[in-house]
Write a protein that holds these residues in place. Sequence first.
Motif, mmCIF file in Angstrom:
data_model
loop_
_atom_site.group_PDB
_atom_site.id
_atom_site.type_symbol
_atom_site.label_atom_id
_atom_site.label_comp_id
_atom_site.label_asym_id
_atom_site.label_seq_id
_atom_site.Cartn_x
_atom_site.Cartn_y
_atom_site.Cartn_z
ATOM 1 N N THR A 1 -93.914 -13.538 -53.251
ATOM 2 C CA THR A 1 -93.580 -13.427 -52.094
ATOM 3 C C THR A 1 -94.425 -14.280 -50.794
ATOM 4 O O THR A 1 -95.543 -14.662 -51.313
ATOM 5 N N VAL A 2 -93.903 -14.393 -49.727
ATOM 6 C CA VAL A 2 -94.485 -15.233 -48.628
ATOM 7 C C VAL A 2 -94.313 -14.681 -47.336
ATOM 8 O O VAL A 2 -93.004 -14.616 -46.801
ATOM 9 N N PRO A 3 -95.393 -14.255 -46.487
ATOM 10 C CA PRO A 3 -95.205 -13.537 -45.147
ATOM 11 C C PRO A 3 -94.598 -14.621 -44.289
ATOM 12 O O PRO A 3 -95.062 -15.963 -44.462
ATOM 13 N N ALA A 4 -94.055 -14.378 -43.348
ATOM 14 C CA ALA A 4 -93.420 -15.232 -42.165
ATOM 15 C C ALA A 4 -94.942 -15.965 -41.654
ATOM 16 O O ALA A 4 -95.875 -15.413 -41.355
ATOM 17 N N ALA B 1 -92.830 -20.766 -43.770
ATOM 18 C CA ALA B 1 -92.054 -19.483 -44.107
ATOM 19 C C ALA B 1 -91.531 -18.959 -42.685
ATOM 20 O O ALA B 1 -92.537 -18.540 -41.819
ATOM 21 N N GLU B 2 -90.365 -19.292 -42.397
ATOM 22 C CA GLU B 2 -89.814 -18.684 -41.212
ATOM 23 C C GLU B 2 -89.701 -17.178 -41.008
ATOM 24 O O GLU B 2 -89.805 -16.551 -39.810
ATOM 25 N N ILE B 3 -89.331 -16.410 -42.136
ATOM 26 C CA ILE B 3 -89.294 -15.173 -42.129
ATOM 27 C C ILE B 3 -90.173 -14.806 -43.449
ATOM 28 O O ILE B 3 -90.563 -15.550 -44.044
ATOM 29 N N ASP B 4 -90.247 -13.407 -43.517
ATOM 30 C CA ASP B 4 -90.733 -12.833 -44.718
ATOM 31 C C ASP B 4 -89.859 -13.105 -46.114
ATOM 32 O O ASP B 4 -88.517 -12.643 -45.940
ATOM 33 N N LEU B 5 -90.296 -13.869 -46.991
ATOM 34 C CA LEU B 5 -89.675 -14.283 -48.196
ATOM 35 C C LEU B 5 -89.850 -13.637 -49.570
ATOM 36 O O LEU B 5 -90.945 -13.523 -49.906
ATOM 37 N N LEU B 6 -88.860 -13.729 -50.489
ATOM 38 C CA LEU B 6 -89.045 -13.582 -51.821
ATOM 39 C C LEU B 6 -88.504 -14.925 -52.265
ATOM 40 O O LEU B 6 -87.370 -15.366 -52.017
ATOM 41 N N CYS B 7 -89.267 -15.594 -53.000
ATOM 42 C CA CYS B 7 -88.938 -16.997 -53.657
ATOM 43 C C CYS B 7 -88.893 -16.887 -55.059
ATOM 44 O O CYS B 7 -89.668 -16.017 -55.794
ATOM 45 N N ALA B 8 -88.313 -17.694 -55.677
ATOM 46 C CA ALA B 8 -88.277 -17.658 -57.166
ATOM 47 C C ALA B 8 -87.993 -19.245 -57.709
ATOM 48 O O ALA B 8 -87.314 -19.837 -57.015
ATOM 49 N N ILE B 9 -88.861 -19.643 -58.702
ATOM 50 C CA ILE B 9 -88.449 -20.841 -59.374
ATOM 51 C C ILE B 9 -88.366 -20.836 -60.794
ATOM 52 O O ILE B 9 -88.970 -20.135 -61.575
ATOM 53 N N SER B 10 -87.462 -21.880 -61.261
ATOM 54 C CA SER B 10 -87.270 -22.095 -62.545
ATOM 55 C C SER B 10 -87.937 -23.365 -62.971
ATOM 56 O O SER B 10 -87.483 -24.366 -62.409
ATOM 57 N N CYS B 11 -88.803 -23.359 -63.904
ATOM 58 C CA CYS B 11 -89.522 -24.594 -64.520
ATOM 59 C C CYS B 11 -88.292 -24.960 -65.527
ATOM 60 O O CYS B 11 -88.199 -24.352 -66.726
ATOM 61 N N CYS B 12 -87.236 -25.776 -65.165
ATOM 62 C CA CYS B 12 -86.174 -26.398 -65.862
ATOM 63 C C CYS B 12 -86.618 -26.436 -67.336
ATOM 64 O O CYS B 12 -87.406 -27.478 -67.648
ATOM 65 N N ASN C 1 -97.079 -19.817 -30.177
ATOM 66 C CA ASN C 1 -95.795 -20.279 -29.491
ATOM 67 C C ASN C 1 -94.687 -20.103 -30.369
ATOM 68 O O ASN C 1 -93.447 -20.377 -30.033
ATOM 69 N N TRP C 2 -94.914 -19.587 -31.423
ATOM 70 C CA TRP C 2 -93.865 -19.583 -32.560
ATOM 71 C C TRP C 2 -93.431 -18.122 -32.647
ATOM 72 O O TRP C 2 -94.159 -17.231 -32.529
ATOM 73 N N LYS C 3 -92.085 -18.067 -32.969
ATOM 74 C CA LYS C 3 -91.773 -16.754 -33.325
ATOM 75 C C LYS C 3 -90.515 -16.726 -34.507
ATOM 76 O O LYS C 3 -89.983 -17.719 -34.579
ATOM 77 N N SER C 4 -90.509 -15.695 -35.315
ATOM 78 C CA SER C 4 -89.690 -15.694 -36.312
ATOM 79 C C SER C 4 -88.282 -15.996 -35.755
ATOM 80 O O SER C 4 -87.773 -15.065 -34.659
ATOM 81 N N PRO C 5 -87.148 -16.807 -36.474
ATOM 82 C CA PRO C 5 -85.884 -16.808 -35.738
ATOM 83 C C PRO C 5 -85.070 -15.737 -35.786
ATOM 84 O O PRO C 5 -85.126 -15.000 -36.828
#
Length: 289
Positions: free
Chosen positions: A50-53, A209-220, A258-262
């Motif tokens: 996970t990554v916070p906005a 990260a523009e919003i709170d995210l759940l990310c996943a990756i596969s090492c192919c 001056n940034w805000k989540s979209p």
Amino acid sequence: MSKVPAAYQATKGSVLDVDKAFYDSLTAANTDRELVETHIAPMRDGYAWTVPAGHVFRVKITDGPQVGDFNMWSLHNPRERMWASRTRQLQRAHVSTYDRLWSTLPFLRPMATIIDDTLADYGVDAEGGRVHDLLGTRCDPYVNRLLTGEDFDFHCHSNLVRAVEPYGLTEYDVHDVLNIFQCTGLNEDDQYFMKACPADKGDYLEFFAEIDLLCAISCCPGGDLSVDLWGENAQDPLQTCNPLGIEIYRLKPELLSNWKSPEFSPYKGRHGRKNPDVDWAAIKKQGCC
């Protein structure tokens, strides 16, 4: 050859009109930031985090060339997830610095913006190959069965399925990917091709990260894709496989003053319906934070 204009063109000041100076100010070269988490996606396996906005995350080559198949969801509502095909239309088929990864309908907002890319200068090679593609999708055991007549469980699709299960997601949530560090293109027959990964130890692709995210990756399980995976010359590419690193950084608050989540797309969501008493915007927001 004349350059044909893109179909999707933004008006000045739209969300596609990226503030490059702002995103430049967030890179490691231009500001101090705090490394708050490090993760390793194991060789031939998947990993989710996970990554916070307002944070930065980096996908990194730790040992040697390796392709990563990447998925992304809104942390609070997995119905909102990365939309590879619309990103391909709004940005380009191979993404790099200042390109944004967009979410599915009815949300349609930037989920993350690429702010740094050590392979940005790769450009287009002699065979038309480029890196970080949205052209193809993940390898999967279903197409493997069609092509070879054999079952093999360890594909990027399967890796992603296993990676997101601890977060309550299932195979139905896994979606078309961003192929990080992968070199691809279309051949003269308009068919998708893959080439050996040009990345080396220390290379990375970095996102804001523009919003709170759940990310996943596969090492192919195909490693650096220097070995044919299907066809008459197919072989097990185990010797070309490596892990991938993930780093998450906290930025100084003043950089984000001056940034805000979209917000979600401002379309009111009536779709031609005539009922004026239904709050379609509220319906769209159901299930979100």
